[in-house]
Design a protein around this motif. Sequence first.
Motif, PDB file in Angstrom:
ATOM      1  N   CYS A 108       0.811  -1.221   0.000  1.00  0.00           N
ATOM      2  CA  CYS A 108       0.000   0.000   0.000  1.00  0.00           C
ATOM      3  C   CYS A 108       0.846   1.273   0.000  1.00  0.00           C
ATOM      4  O   CYS A 108       0.433   2.297   0.547  1.00  0.00           O
ATOM      5  N   PHE A 109       2.002   1.191  -0.603  1.00  0.00           N
ATOM      6  CA  PHE A 109       2.867   2.355  -0.777  1.00  0.00           C
ATOM      7  C   PHE A 109       3.169   2.457  -2.268  1.00  0.00           C
ATOM      8  O   PHE A 109       3.477   1.454  -2.908  1.00  0.00           O
ATOM      9  N   PHE A 110       3.074   3.666  -2.826  1.00  0.00           N
ATOM     10  CA  PHE A 110       3.185   3.812  -4.284  1.00  0.00           C
ATOM     11  C   PHE A 110       3.979   5.076  -4.598  1.00  0.00           C
ATOM     12  O   PHE A 110       3.468   6.028  -5.177  1.00  0.00           O
ATOM     13  N   ASP A 111       5.256   5.065  -4.245  1.00  0.00           N
ATOM     14  CA  ASP A 111       6.090   6.245  -4.454  1.00  0.00           C
ATOM     15  C   ASP A 111       6.283   6.571  -5.927  1.00  0.00           C
ATOM     16  O   ASP A 111       6.394   7.735  -6.295  1.00  0.00           O
ATOM     17  N   ALA A 112       6.299   5.578  -6.801  1.00  0.00           N
ATOM     18  CA  ALA A 112       6.527   5.830  -8.229  1.00  0.00           C
ATOM     19  C   ALA A 112       5.459   6.741  -8.826  1.00  0.00           C
ATOM     20  O   ALA A 112       5.734   7.527  -9.736  1.00  0.00           O
ATOM     21  N   LEU A 113       4.244   6.652  -8.305  1.00  0.00           N
ATOM     22  CA  LEU A 113       3.149   7.478  -8.832  1.00  0.00           C
ATOM     23  C   LEU A 113       3.427   8.967  -8.634  1.00  0.00           C
ATOM     24  O   LEU A 113       3.004   9.793  -9.440  1.00  0.00           O
ATOM     25  N   LEU A 114       4.161   9.288  -7.586  1.00  0.00           N
ATOM     26  CA  LEU A 114       4.465  10.686  -7.284  1.00  0.00           C
ATOM     27  C   LEU A 114       5.272  11.367  -8.382  1.00  0.00           C
ATOM     28  O   LEU A 114       5.232  12.592  -8.518  1.00  0.00           O
ATOM     29  N   TYR A 115       5.994  10.593  -9.167  1.00  0.00           N
ATOM     30  CA  TYR A 115       6.913  11.152 -10.160  1.00  0.00           C
ATOM     31  C   TYR A 115       6.340  11.205 -11.578  1.00  0.00           C
ATOM     32  O   TYR A 115       6.900  11.879 -12.439  1.00  0.00           O
ATOM     33  N   VAL A 116       5.242  10.516 -11.810  1.00  0.00           N
ATOM     34  CA  VAL A 116       4.707  10.412 -13.175  1.00  0.00           C
ATOM     35  C   VAL A 116       4.381  11.771 -13.797  1.00  0.00           C
ATOM     36  O   VAL A 116       4.788  12.034 -14.939  1.00  0.00           O
ATOM     37  N   PRO A 117       3.688  12.679 -13.100  1.00  0.00           N
ATOM     38  CA  PRO A 117       3.401  13.973 -13.736  1.00  0.00           C
ATOM     39  C   PRO A 117       4.674  14.750 -14.113  1.00  0.00           C
ATOM     40  O   PRO A 117       4.725  15.392 -15.165  1.00  0.00           O
ATOM     41  N   PHE A 118       5.693  14.656 -13.276  1.00  0.00           N
ATOM     42  CA  PHE A 118       6.950  15.349 -13.565  1.00  0.00           C
ATOM     43  C   PHE A 118       7.616  14.760 -14.813  1.00  0.00           C
ATOM     44  O   PHE A 118       8.121  15.497 -15.659  1.00  0.00           O
ATOM     45  N   GLU A 119       7.584  13.442 -14.912  1.00  0.00           N
ATOM     46  CA  GLU A 119       8.170  12.776 -16.085  1.00  0.00           C
ATOM     47  C   GLU A 119       7.392  13.108 -17.347  1.00  0.00           C
ATOM     48  O   GLU A 119       7.989  13.369 -18.398  1.00  0.00           O
ATOM     49  N   ALA A 120       6.057  13.093 -17.256  1.00  0.00           N
ATOM     50  CA  ALA A 120       5.228  13.413 -18.429  1.00  0.00           C
ATOM     51  C   ALA A 120       5.476  14.851 -18.877  1.00  0.00           C
ATOM     52  O   ALA A 120       5.576  15.133 -20.078  1.00  0.00           O
ATOM     53  N   TRP A 121       5.577  15.769 -17.921  1.00  0.00           N
ATOM     54  CA  TRP A 121       5.845  17.171 -18.248  1.00  0.00           C
ATOM     55  C   TRP A 121       7.217  17.314 -18.893  1.00  0.00           C
ATOM     56  O   TRP A 121       7.373  18.038 -19.884  1.00  0.00           O
ATOM     57  N   SER A 122       8.202  16.618 -18.354  1.00  0.00           N
ATOM     58  CA  SER A 122       9.553  16.673 -18.902  1.00  0.00           C
ATOM     59  C   SER A 122       9.578  16.161 -20.339  1.00  0.00           C
ATOM     60  O   SER A 122      10.218  16.762 -21.214  1.00  0.00           O
ATOM     61  N   GLU A 123       8.888  15.050 -20.581  1.00  0.00           N
ATOM     62  CA  GLU A 123       8.804  14.497 -21.942  1.00  0.00           C
ATOM     63  C   GLU A 123       8.107  15.477 -22.883  1.00  0.00           C
ATOM     64  O   GLU A 123       8.505  15.632 -24.039  1.00  0.00           O
ATOM     65  N   LYS A 124       7.076  16.138 -22.384  1.00  0.00           N
ATOM     66  CA  LYS A 124       6.297  17.082 -23.206  1.00  0.00           C
ATOM     67  C   LYS A 124       7.100  18.331 -23.543  1.00  0.00           C
ATOM     68  O   LYS A 124       7.051  18.826 -24.671  1.00  0.00           O
ATOM     69  N   THR A 125       7.857  18.844 -22.573  1.00  0.00           N
ATOM     70  CA  THR A 125       8.542  20.128 -22.756  1.00  0.00           C
ATOM     71  C   THR A 125      10.001  20.003 -23.182  1.00  0.00           C
ATOM     72  O   THR A 125      10.593  20.971 -23.652  1.00  0.00           O
ATOM     73  N   GLY A 126      10.581  18.816 -22.981  1.00  0.00           N
ATOM     74  CA  GLY A 126      12.006  18.647 -23.253  1.00  0.00           C
ATOM     75  C   GLY A 126      12.882  19.252 -22.164  1.00  0.00           C
ATOM     76  O   GLY A 126      14.101  19.316 -22.297  1.00  0.00           O
ATOM     77  N   LYS A 127      12.273  19.693 -21.083  1.00  0.00           N
ATOM     78  CA  LYS A 127      13.011  20.266 -19.959  1.00  0.00           C
ATOM     79  C   LYS A 127      13.248  19.199 -18.899  1.00  0.00           C
ATOM     80  O   LYS A 127      12.548  18.187 -18.855  1.00  0.00           O
ATOM     81  N   GLY A 128      14.206  19.466 -18.032  1.00  0.00           N
ATOM     82  CA  GLY A 128      14.500  18.540 -16.943  1.00  0.00           C
ATOM     83  C   GLY A 128      13.413  18.557 -15.888  1.00  0.00           C
ATOM     84  O   GLY A 128      12.725  19.571 -15.694  1.00  0.00           O
ATOM     85  N   ILE A 129      13.269  17.440 -15.198  1.00  0.00           N
ATOM     86  CA  ILE A 129      12.282  17.333 -14.132  1.00  0.00           C
ATOM     87  C   ILE A 129      12.495  18.417 -13.081  1.00  0.00           C
ATOM     88  O   ILE A 129      11.536  18.959 -12.524  1.00  0.00           O
ATOM     89  N   ASP A 130      13.754  18.755 -12.847  1.00  0.00           N
ATOM     90  CA  ASP A 130      14.072  19.777 -11.849  1.00  0.00           C
ATOM     91  C   ASP A 130      13.602  21.176 -12.265  1.00  0.00           C
ATOM     92  O   ASP A 130      13.616  22.106 -11.459  1.00  0.00           O
ATOM     93  N   GLU A 131      13.173  21.333 -13.522  1.00  0.00           N
ATOM     94  CA  GLU A 131      12.666  22.620 -14.001  1.00  0.00           C
ATOM     95  C   GLU A 131      11.145  22.729 -13.891  1.00  0.00           C
ATOM     96  O   GLU A 131      10.563  23.752 -14.264  1.00  0.00           O
ATOM     97  N   PHE A 132      10.499  21.677 -13.392  1.00  0.00           N
ATOM     98  CA  PHE A 132       9.044  21.697 -13.210  1.00  0.00           C
ATOM     99  C   PHE A 132       8.691  22.877 -12.302  1.00  0.00           C
ATOM    100  O   PHE A 132       9.341  23.086 -11.276  1.00  0.00           O
ATOM    101  N   PRO A 133       7.684  23.660 -12.672  1.00  0.00           N
ATOM    102  CA  PRO A 133       7.312  24.813 -11.838  1.00  0.00           C
ATOM    103  C   PRO A 133       7.040  24.382 -10.400  1.00  0.00           C
ATOM    104  O   PRO A 133       6.444  23.333 -10.160  1.00  0.00           O
TER     105      PRO A 133
END
Length: 166
Positions: A108-133
């Motif tokens: 009942c722990f799902f840490d990977a889900l926490l990162y999916v929006p950041f990865e999708a945004w990075s793929e969409k923008t070509g920017k690094g995850i660390d640049e997510f607003p």
Amino acid sequence: MDKLGFWSIVDSTTGAKTKEEQCEALNEALSELMADEIISFQANFDEVVDKAFAWNLWSAAQLIAGKCSNEEFLDFRAWLVSKGCKVYENALQDADSLAEIIAEDENCFFDALLYVPFEAWSEKTGKGIDEFPESHSDQPEEPDGQEWAEEEVKKKLPQLTKRFVK
């Protein structure tokens, strides 16, 4: 993106057989959005995770897992969101309702889900995850409600106690 749109996306991924498949399904759904919509999805995600920052759910997580640190409780709340709107809302009202939906030996722990929006945004923008607003999480310093003593937990969460306390 409003809450209905957020939950529509999450609910569309709940049929996945594994957590990995659910992450892939969520990434695929988010990849169809514009970058600003992914940011809005993340803001909604933060809001519902923050709303679940409550002692009753923390007590439930501790019963289920046997222990639950601050970081693990965040992963637990991500798992709760991954179960969809109905399960989430029911658990907010009655944490003991989780006893009915947890599969045998489910993690009942799902840490990977926490990162999916950041990865999708990075793929969409070509920017690094660390640049997510920067996120504007409103998680309070302390969980909502009152912390329960161990004997209270067993009385207030009888179904979870029956299933997970040996």
